[in-house]
Scaffold this motif. Structure first.
Motif, PDB file in Angstrom:
ATOM      1  N   LEU A   1      19.344  10.649   1.786  1.00 21.27           N
ATOM      2  CA  LEU A   1      18.067  11.304   1.530  1.00 21.27           C
ATOM      3  C   LEU A   1      17.043  10.294   1.017  1.00 21.27           C
ATOM      4  CD1 LEU A   1      19.293  14.636  -0.119  1.00 21.27           C
ATOM      5  CD2 LEU A   1      18.432  14.314   2.207  1.00 21.27           C
ATOM      6  N   GLU A   2      17.441   9.449   0.073  1.00 26.31           N
ATOM      7  CA  GLU A   2      16.504   8.470  -0.479  1.00 26.31           C
ATOM      8  C   GLU A   2      15.982   7.521   0.596  1.00 26.31           C
ATOM      9  OE1 GLU A   2      18.398   6.445  -3.676  1.00 26.31           O
ATOM     10  OE2 GLU A   2      18.321   8.161  -5.046  1.00 26.31           O
ATOM     11  N   ASN A   3      16.842   7.179   1.548  1.00 26.58           N
ATOM     12  CA  ASN A   3      16.466   6.197   2.565  1.00 26.58           C
ATOM     13  C   ASN A   3      15.744   6.802   3.766  1.00 26.58           C
ATOM     14  OD1 ASN A   3      17.637   4.060   1.122  1.00 26.58           O
ATOM     15  ND2 ASN A   3      19.639   4.425   2.018  1.00 26.58           N
ATOM     16  N   ASN A   4      15.761   8.128   3.891  1.00 25.10           N
ATOM     17  CA  ASN A   4      15.181   8.747   5.075  1.00 25.10           C
ATOM     18  C   ASN A   4      14.046   9.727   4.789  1.00 25.10           C
ATOM     19  OD1 ASN A   4      16.971   8.021   7.648  1.00 25.10           O
ATOM     20  ND2 ASN A   4      18.339   8.211   5.884  1.00 25.10           N
ATOM     21  N   LEU A   5      13.883  10.107   3.536  1.00 21.54           N
ATOM     22  CA  LEU A   5      12.781  11.005   3.197  1.00 21.54           C
ATOM     23  C   LEU A   5      11.468  10.247   3.164  1.00 21.54           C
ATOM     24  CD1 LEU A   5      14.281  13.089   0.225  1.00 21.54           C
ATOM     25  CD2 LEU A   5      14.221  13.695   2.644  1.00 21.54           C
ATOM     26  N   ASP A   6      10.380  10.988   3.228  1.00 19.19           N
ATOM     27  CA  ASP A   6       9.061  10.441   2.916  1.00 19.19           C
ATOM     28  C   ASP A   6       9.157   9.720   1.566  1.00 19.19           C
ATOM     29  OD1 ASP A   6       6.396  10.668   1.434  1.00 19.19           O
ATOM     30  OD2 ASP A   6       5.781  11.273   3.441  1.00 19.19           O
ATOM     31  N   PHE A   7       8.552   8.536   1.474  1.00 20.03           N
ATOM     32  CA  PHE A   7       8.702   7.718   0.265  1.00 20.03           C
ATOM     33  C   PHE A   7       8.260   8.460  -0.987  1.00 20.03           C
ATOM     34  CE2 PHE A   7       7.188   4.240  -2.600  1.00 20.03           C
ATOM     35  CZ  PHE A   7       8.430   3.703  -2.873  1.00 20.03           C
TER      36      PHE A   7
ATOM     37  N   ALA B   1      16.671   4.058  -9.586  1.00 17.79           N
ATOM     38  CA  ALA B   1      15.275   4.154  -9.166  1.00 17.79           C
ATOM     39  C   ALA B   1      14.510   2.900  -9.563  1.00 17.79           C
ATOM     40  CB  ALA B   1      14.622   5.389  -9.790  1.00 17.79           C
ATOM     41  N   VAL B   2      14.748   2.420 -10.774  1.00 14.98           N
ATOM     42  CA  VAL B   2      14.065   1.211 -11.245  1.00 14.98           C
ATOM     43  C   VAL B   2      14.389   0.034 -10.328  1.00 14.98           C
ATOM     44  CG1 VAL B   2      13.933  -0.469 -13.121  1.00 14.98           C
ATOM     45  CG2 VAL B   2      13.938   1.970 -13.633  1.00 14.98           C
TER      46      VAL B   2
ATOM     47  N   SER C   1       0.822  -1.209   0.000  1.00 10.20           N
ATOM     48  CA  SER C   1       0.000   0.000   0.000  1.00 10.20           C
ATOM     49  C   SER C   1       0.855   1.257   0.000  1.00 10.20           C
ATOM     50  CB  SER C   1      -0.917  -0.014   1.225  1.00 10.20           C
ATOM     51  OG  SER C   1      -1.670   1.177   1.304  1.00 10.20           O
ATOM     52  N   GLU C   2       1.931   1.265   0.798  1.00 11.29           N
ATOM     53  CA  GLU C   2       2.809   2.443   0.859  1.00 11.29           C
ATOM     54  C   GLU C   2       3.539   2.660  -0.462  1.00 11.29           C
ATOM     55  OE1 GLU C   2       5.320   1.803   4.222  1.00 11.29           O
ATOM     56  OE2 GLU C   2       3.848   2.580   5.659  1.00 11.29           O
ATOM     57  N   ILE C   3       3.935   1.583  -1.120  1.00 11.50           N
ATOM     58  CA  ILE C   3       4.605   1.717  -2.421  1.00 11.50           C
ATOM     59  C   ILE C   3       3.666   2.345  -3.436  1.00 11.50           C
ATOM     60  CG2 ILE C   3       5.566   0.436  -4.383  1.00 11.50           C
ATOM     61  CD1 ILE C   3       6.640  -1.589  -2.322  1.00 11.50           C
ATOM     62  N   ILE C   4       2.456   1.841  -3.512  1.00  6.90           N
ATOM     63  CA  ILE C   4       1.492   2.359  -4.487  1.00  6.90           C
ATOM     64  C   ILE C   4       1.154   3.815  -4.176  1.00  6.90           C
ATOM     65  CG2 ILE C   4      -0.813   2.100  -5.453  1.00  6.90           C
ATOM     66  CD1 ILE C   4       1.163  -0.038  -6.359  1.00  6.90           C
ATOM     67  N   SER C   5       0.953   4.123  -2.899  1.00  5.79           N
ATOM     68  CA  SER C   5       0.664   5.515  -2.524  1.00  5.79           C
ATOM     69  C   SER C   5       1.826   6.432  -2.890  1.00  5.79           C
ATOM     70  CB  SER C   5       0.383   5.608  -1.018  1.00  5.79           C
ATOM     71  OG  SER C   5      -0.793   4.912  -0.677  1.00  5.79           O
ATOM     72  N   GLY C   6       3.045   5.939  -2.661  1.00  2.89           N
ATOM     73  CA  GLY C   6       4.215   6.727  -3.009  1.00  2.89           C
ATOM     74  C   GLY C   6       4.321   6.980  -4.501  1.00  2.89           C
ATOM     75  N   LEU C   7       3.981   5.974  -5.295  1.00  4.87           N
ATOM     76  CA  LEU C   7       4.021   6.126  -6.754  1.00  4.87           C
ATOM     77  C   LEU C   7       2.942   7.097  -7.225  1.00  4.87           C
ATOM     78  CD1 LEU C   7       4.634   2.448  -7.948  1.00  4.87           C
ATOM     79  CD2 LEU C   7       6.307   4.239  -7.465  1.00  4.87           C
ATOM     80  N   LYS C   8       1.786   7.033  -6.612  1.00  2.00           N
ATOM     81  CA  LYS C   8       0.684   7.917  -6.999  1.00  2.00           C
ATOM     82  C   LYS C   8       0.954   9.360  -6.613  1.00  2.00           C
ATOM     83  CE  LYS C   8      -3.319   4.776  -6.674  1.00  2.00           C
ATOM     84  NZ  LYS C   8      -4.566   4.505  -5.907  1.00  2.00           N
ATOM     85  N   GLU C   9       1.513   9.560  -5.437  1.00  4.15           N
ATOM     86  CA  GLU C   9       1.602  10.899  -4.857  1.00  4.15           C
ATOM     87  C   GLU C   9       3.033  11.436  -4.832  1.00  4.15           C
ATOM     88  OE1 GLU C   9      -0.137  10.428  -1.002  1.00  4.15           O
ATOM     89  OE2 GLU C   9      -1.900   9.390  -1.811  1.00  4.15           O
ATOM     90  N   ARG C  10       3.890  10.922  -5.697  1.00  8.70           N
ATOM     91  CA  ARG C  10       5.284  11.369  -5.685  1.00  8.70           C
ATOM     92  C   ARG C  10       5.369  12.885  -5.862  1.00  8.70           C
ATOM     93  NH1 ARG C  10       4.233   8.082 -10.137  1.00  8.70           N
ATOM     94  NH2 ARG C  10       4.463   9.056 -12.190  1.00  8.70           N
ATOM     95  N   ARG C  11       6.314  13.472  -5.148  1.00 10.45           N
ATOM     96  CA  ARG C  11       6.420  14.931  -5.106  1.00 10.45           C
ATOM     97  C   ARG C  11       7.869  15.320  -4.827  1.00 10.45           C
ATOM     98  NH1 ARG C  11       7.632  15.953  -0.089  1.00 10.45           N
ATOM     99  NH2 ARG C  11       6.783  14.728   1.643  1.00 10.45           N
TER     100      ARG C  11
ATOM    101  N   ALA D   1       8.597  11.572  -1.621  1.00  8.57           N
ATOM    102  CA  ALA D   1       9.697  12.462  -1.997  1.00  8.57           C
ATOM    103  C   ALA D   1      10.902  11.669  -2.470  1.00  8.57           C
ATOM    104  CB  ALA D   1      10.077  13.350  -0.821  1.00  8.57           C
ATOM    105  N   SER D   2      11.131  10.513  -1.849  1.00 15.40           N
ATOM    106  CA  SER D   2      12.261   9.673  -2.224  1.00 15.40           C
ATOM    107  C   SER D   2      12.134   9.201  -3.672  1.00 15.40           C
ATOM    108  CB  SER D   2      12.347   8.467  -1.278  1.00 15.40           C
ATOM    109  OG  SER D   2      13.384   7.601  -1.659  1.00 15.40           O
ATOM    110  N   ILE D   3      10.926   8.803  -4.062  1.00 16.67           N
ATOM    111  CA  ILE D   3      10.697   8.365  -5.442  1.00 16.67           C
ATOM    112  C   ILE D   3      11.013   9.500  -6.406  1.00 16.67           C
ATOM    113  CG2 ILE D   3       8.897   7.766  -7.110  1.00 16.67           C
ATOM    114  CD1 ILE D   3       9.701   5.412  -5.489  1.00 16.67           C
ATOM    115  N   HIS D   4      10.541  10.695  -6.110  1.00 12.75           N
ATOM    116  CA  HIS D   4      10.781  11.842  -6.986  1.00 12.75           C
ATOM    117  C   HIS D   4      12.282  12.133  -7.086  1.00 12.75           C
ATOM    118  CE1 HIS D   4       9.544  15.699  -8.891  1.00 12.75           C
ATOM    119  NE2 HIS D   4      10.702  16.126  -8.396  1.00 12.75           N
ATOM    120  N   LEU D   5      12.987  12.062  -5.955  1.00  9.39           N
ATOM    121  CA  LEU D   5      14.418  12.324  -5.959  1.00  9.39           C
ATOM    122  C   LEU D   5      15.153  11.302  -6.818  1.00  9.39           C
ATOM    123  CD1 LEU D   5      16.869  13.885  -4.889  1.00  9.39           C
ATOM    124  CD2 LEU D   5      16.871  12.360  -2.892  1.00  9.39           C
TER     125      LEU D   5
END
Length: 431
Positions: free
Chosen positions: A272-278, A293-294, A51-61, A280-284
């Protein structure tokens, strides 16, 4: 070559698969007994990691950062070093006081970072109506940052004490749990300062860098500044034109690196990738290291599905747990294939699952089922009872995910995939 737009399309396809799970399950190359479909949906939708992965993909920022440090410590240079290009700083907006400004760092119309730049350390004005602590509280309240970056110049030992005292007072007053990263800049100026190429650093320069890191870590410990990782960097870049800050936005966009003296930026980005909100991490990841990223998203999906598969064995169900586990693994394969950009149909997913590791659908974790081959995959024996334990379900699913990653993303041969699957299975069994 993979670019941000292509990856966005792939991520959107995965989100669509998740959002239309009913349709995906109906198209799987297996016959499901009554109740299996609902159990599969329950496991996938109920799994926190998925669920967190999908939410992160949907709401990346874009990541939101607050930078604290003296004027000239290299805040903008750090942003440029992270992305490897001259990033335009736009949209300055005052945050309640003229001591705080919010900037968007943009490239080609894409916001890469949102940053609040605080007043410089030791630069508070007697004319100011607010304290630095009040300003930071206001910034945190309005901005909801993902991390606070505390920047200090590695070459100025005397000021490091003052800087740590300052950040301690800020953190104590604010009482925040936001990740704090201490960044020591200008390590290229440590002796011997003439050496700017990071791959040419001498042993004595590396020792000076290590000593500076230890000094800061000891200071933070002495002043009881909690939860701060220390990373030393050089952001030294020479551009192909002088005084880039005086150029037009169009000219800045076309600047290229003439000399690259960056050091340890990858470690900074990793943190940053490991500690940011997911989100934001995806966007970074998508704007800095898209190939990584892949793989990182792939690893997260594999682990999430492996964890989800463990509930198959521990949740009592009135039909064979294999009837749930095999479809879960097929969906995992399809997710990984879509992430790679491949178009995969139900038959090719079935073929991969049967051939993975050369021993059948559940490979090393479920040898009994594997011996039944296609008959087991078609699930002609629902109600056969429990066939897997949580450990075997995790191991088998993780191994299949790694095999799919190797085949679809890394473009490995089937022989290489077999070795990878064996290693993955051994890795999970050893934990």
């Amino acid at each position: 070559m993979l670019n941000k737009e292509l990856l966005e399309n792939r991520l959107n396809r995965i989100v669509n698969l998740y959002d239309n799970l009913d349709s995906l399950i109906d198209k799987l190359p297996v016959k499901l007994p009554n109740g299996a479909k609902n159990q599969i949906k329950k496991i996938i939708f109920g799994n926190k990691e998925i669920s967190e992965i999908i939410s992160g993909l949907k709401e990346r920022r874009p990541p939101r950062l607050i930078m604290v440090g003296r004027t000239g410590v290299g805040k903008s240079s750090l942003i440029n070093a992270i992305f490897g290009k001259y990033i335009a700083k736009t949209s300055p907006v005052e945050i309640g006081t003229n001591q705080l400004k919010r900037y968007n760092y943009e490239s080609d119309g894409d916001i890469l970072f949102e940053v609040i730049d605080t007043r410089g350390i030791a630069e508070s004005s007697t004319e100011s109506l607010t304290t630095a602590e009040d300003d930071l509280k206001k910034a945190i309240e309005d901005f909801d940052p993902d991390a606070i970056l505390f920047l200090s110049n590695a070459t100025e030992r005397a000021r490091m004490d003052e800087d740590v005292t300052y950040i301690k007072s800020l953190y104590e007053e604010v009482g925040t749990q936001i990740p704090l990263l201490t960044v020591l800049t200008h390590v290229d100026n440590l002796e011997p300062s003439r050496i700017k190429e990071s791959n040419q650093y001498t042993d004595s320069k590396k020792k000076n860098i290590s000593d500076k890191k230890l000094q800061m870590e000891n200071l933070l410990k002495e002043f009881e500044v909690a939860c701060s990782t220390v990373i030393l960097v050089s952001t030294y870049i020479e551009w192909n034109k002088e005084n880039p800050h005086l150029l037009s936005l169009e000219e800045q966009k076309n600047l290229i690196i003439d000399f690259d003296g960056r050091y340890n930026i990858d470690e900074l980005v990793d943190f940053l990738e490991n500690n940011l909100d997911f989100r934001a991490s995806i966007h970074l990841m998508m704007t800095t290291r898209i190939d990584k990223a892949v793989r990182k998203i792939s690893n997260l999906i594999i682990k999430a599905f492996a964890v989800a598969s463990t509930t198959v064995a521990i949740t009592p169900i009135p039909f064979s747990d294999i009837a749930v586990l095999v479809p879960l693994q097929l969906i995992l394969i399809i997710f990984i294939a879509y992430l790679s950009g491949a178009d995969i149909d139900k038959e090719s997913a079935k073929e991969f699952l049967l051939s993975a590791g050369g021993v059948g659908a559940l490979g090393y974790g479920l040898r009994t089922l594997a011996q039944q081959g296609g008959k087991a995959l078609n699930l002609l024996t629902p109600g056969a009872g429990s066939a897997v334990s949580s450990a075997l379900a995790f191991s088998g699913t993780f191994s299949i995910g790694k095999a799919a990653q190797a085949y679809y993303i890394d473009k490995k041969s089937k022989g290489e995939v077999e070795d990878i699957m064996k290693n993955a299975n051994e890795e999970t069994e050893g934990k």
